[in-house]
Each structure stands twice: as C-alpha cells, then as structure tokens.
Scaffold this active site. Structure first.
Site, PDB file in Angstrom:
ATOM      1  N   ASN A   1       0.846  -1.218   0.000  1.00  0.00           N
ATOM      2  CA  ASN A   1       0.000   0.000   0.000  1.00  0.00           C
ATOM      3  C   ASN A   1       0.869   1.251   0.000  1.00  0.00           C
ATOM      4  O   ASN A   1       0.568   2.231  -0.674  1.00  0.00           O
ATOM      5  CB  ASN A   1      -0.937  -0.012   1.210  1.00  0.00           C
ATOM      6  CG  ASN A   1      -2.157  -0.896   0.966  1.00  0.00           C
ATOM      7  OD1 ASN A   1      -2.982  -0.603   0.107  1.00  0.00           O
ATOM      8  ND2 ASN A   1      -2.253  -1.994   1.671  1.00  0.00           N
TER       9      ASN A   1
ATOM     10  N   ILE B   1      -2.205  -1.042  17.803  1.00  0.00           N
ATOM     11  CA  ILE B   1      -3.386  -0.223  18.103  1.00  0.00           C
ATOM     12  C   ILE B   1      -2.914   1.185  18.465  1.00  0.00           C
ATOM     13  O   ILE B   1      -2.018   1.342  19.301  1.00  0.00           O
ATOM     14  CB  ILE B   1      -4.186  -0.831  19.274  1.00  0.00           C
ATOM     15  CG1 ILE B   1      -4.644  -2.256  18.909  1.00  0.00           C
ATOM     16  CG2 ILE B   1      -5.387   0.052  19.643  1.00  0.00           C
ATOM     17  CD1 ILE B   1      -5.568  -2.356  17.715  1.00  0.00           C
TER      18      ILE B   1
ATOM     19  N   HIS C   1      -8.480  -0.709   5.413  1.00  0.00           N
ATOM     20  CA  HIS C   1      -8.883  -1.991   5.996  1.00  0.00           C
ATOM     21  C   HIS C   1      -9.412  -2.881   4.871  1.00  0.00           C
ATOM     22  O   HIS C   1     -10.176  -2.403   4.021  1.00  0.00           O
ATOM     23  CB  HIS C   1      -9.964  -1.751   7.061  1.00  0.00           C
ATOM     24  CG  HIS C   1     -10.422  -2.999   7.725  1.00  0.00           C
ATOM     25  ND1 HIS C   1      -9.728  -3.596   8.754  1.00  0.00           N
ATOM     26  CD2 HIS C   1     -11.492  -3.789   7.484  1.00  0.00           C
ATOM     27  CE1 HIS C   1     -10.373  -4.710   9.111  1.00  0.00           C
ATOM     28  NE2 HIS C   1     -11.442  -4.846   8.372  1.00  0.00           N
TER      29      HIS C   1
HETATM   30  C1  GRF Z   1      -3.199  -5.470   3.590  1.00  0.00           C
HETATM   31  O1  GRF Z   1      -4.052  -6.587   3.552  1.00  0.00           O
HETATM   32  C2  GRF Z   1      -3.988  -4.284   4.065  1.00  0.00           C
HETATM   33  O2  GRF Z   1      -5.357  -4.431   3.853  1.00  0.00           O
HETATM   34  C3  GRF Z   1      -3.813  -4.282   5.503  1.00  0.00           C
HETATM   35  O3  GRF Z   1      -2.468  -4.720   5.702  1.00  0.00           O
HETATM   36  C4  GRF Z   1      -2.164  -5.690   4.676  1.00  0.00           C
HETATM   37  C5  GRF Z   1      -0.733  -5.553   4.219  1.00  0.00           C
HETATM   38  O4  GRF Z   1      -0.598  -4.434   3.442  1.00  0.00           O
HETATM   39  N1  GRF Z   1      -4.122  -2.954   6.014  1.00  0.00           N
HETATM   40  P1  GRF Z   1       0.834  -3.946   2.851  1.00  0.00           P
HETATM   41  O5  GRF Z   1       1.170  -4.826   1.678  1.00  0.00           O
HETATM   42  O6  GRF Z   1       1.851  -4.084   3.976  1.00  0.00           O
HETATM   43  O7  GRF Z   1       0.595  -2.535   2.458  1.00  0.00           O
END
Ligand code: GRF
Length: 193
Positions: A14, A88, A105
């Site tokens: 992400n 958290i 999410h």
């Molecule tokens: C993804 O499934 C995302 O939905 C959640 O964390 C997971 C890993 O994401 N928030 P990334 O590849 O580390 O960005």
C-alpha cells in the site's frame, strides 16, 4: 502539496501505491517519513525511493510506542496514513492528530472489522460467511477500532470456489487504487479550506 507520514508493519504494497502515484505525478503529496513498528520490507521500499524511514520497535517501546512515534512526526504534517499498520493507536495520539489519521482496511466496513480482524483473518471470515462480495475501506481513525468515518470503499466479487487467499489478492489490488483515491479526496478538501 499534502505532507504525509506513512505507518507500516509489513510488506508495504500500500505504501508502494502511494510512492508510485506521487512519482507518476498522480498525487500531489510528499511522504516525509515512513515509520514501522517492526522489521518490515516496507522500510526497504522507502529506502529505495530515498524516503526517510525509521523502525520504532513495538517490542522495545511497548505502551510508550506512540510517545516515540510522536517524536519523529513533523509538526506540520497534514495526514498520517496507516498502511498495513498492526499496532493499536493510543488514545492520546488519536486526540492529538484527530481527523488527520486514516487507515486502510481489507473489508467493506462495518462488516468484518474490529479487534482481531486484520490480514487473512478478514478474508477467512468472508469465505466462511459465504459472502458474495467483499472489498476494502479507507476510514478516519478513532478510538473505536475500524469504526471511524468512512472516506471511500471499493467492492470485489467473492465466488463460491474462492479461497481466503483468492479474496486477499483481489482485495489487495483494489486497496492500492482506493488508498491513492482517498488521499486525493482529502487533498482536494484541504485545498478548499
Ligand atoms: C493489507 O491486507 C492491508 O489491507 C492491511 O495490511 C495488509 C498488508 O498491506 N491494512 P501492505 O502490503 O503491507 O501494504
């Protein structure tokens, strides 16, 4: 130009979608710093793109984790993005940065959100529940886990033959689009002020 900090805990795909959108001039933003609460490949991604990054280990700082994170966040930050971040967030940190923290999410909140609902747990629950659709949500972070105001969502179909891994792959592709779109929405709103 939106000044953002990205918090991660894992692979950082992400994070990569934000980096790519900025470099392709599709997003008018600058990542001031990437912060991880554990060893994470996402830190390598930041380094590859000359973005300052830091590991603030949750196992060392424990309940003081966010006091430490606070120290490295520039005061003029516009947005804090939780992108695969698993710790958290403390109530003090949320209060200090109210309405400036967003999270992505991997479900259509409010379904399949809340304590324990992260990563594969979400997709397993979707498949076990025989859902016909799933998706992802970007929302503001509040003290209620995954309960803040929803900014944007994207849907994907779920087929009877799907495994949780199939759903995860289909959702993750949409997450990468959704996160950039959500930040764009906020950037436009900030400009209007
Ligand atoms: C993804 O499934 C995302 O939905 C959640 O964390 C997971 C890993 O994401 N928030 P990334 O590849 O580390 O960005």
């Amino acid at each position: 130009m939106l000044k953002i900090v990205v918090l991660i805990s894992g692979g950082g795909s992400n994070l990569q979608s934000i980096i790519d959108a900025i470099e392709e001039k599709k997003l008018n933003a600058k990542i001031e710093c990437v912060i991880s609460d554990r060893e994470a490949y996402g830190l390598e991604r930041a380094k590859k793109h000359n973005i300052p990054s830091i590991l603030i280990d949750r196992k060392i700082f424990k309940q003081n984790l966010f006091d430490e994170i606070e120290k490295v966040i520039p005061k003029d930050i516009d947005l804090i993005v939780l992108a695969g971040f698993l710790s958290i967030v403390s109530a003090e940190f949320i209060k200090k940065w109210e309405n400036k923290i967003i999270n992505i999410h991997p479900s259509l909140l409010p379904k399949f959100g809340g304590k324990g609902m992260y990563g594969m747990n979400v997709h397993r629950a979707v498949v076990e529940n025989r859902e016909t659709e799933s998706g992802c949500t970007v929302h503001f972070v509040t003290n209620e886990i995954d309960g803040g105001e929803i900014i944007a969502q994207k849907k994907v179909p779920v087929y009877e033959t799907d495994t949780p891994e199939d759903v995860q792959k289909r959702v993750l592709e949409k997450e990468h689009q959704l996160l950039v779109e959500a930040i764009k929405i906020l950037e436009k709103n900030l400009k209007k002020r």
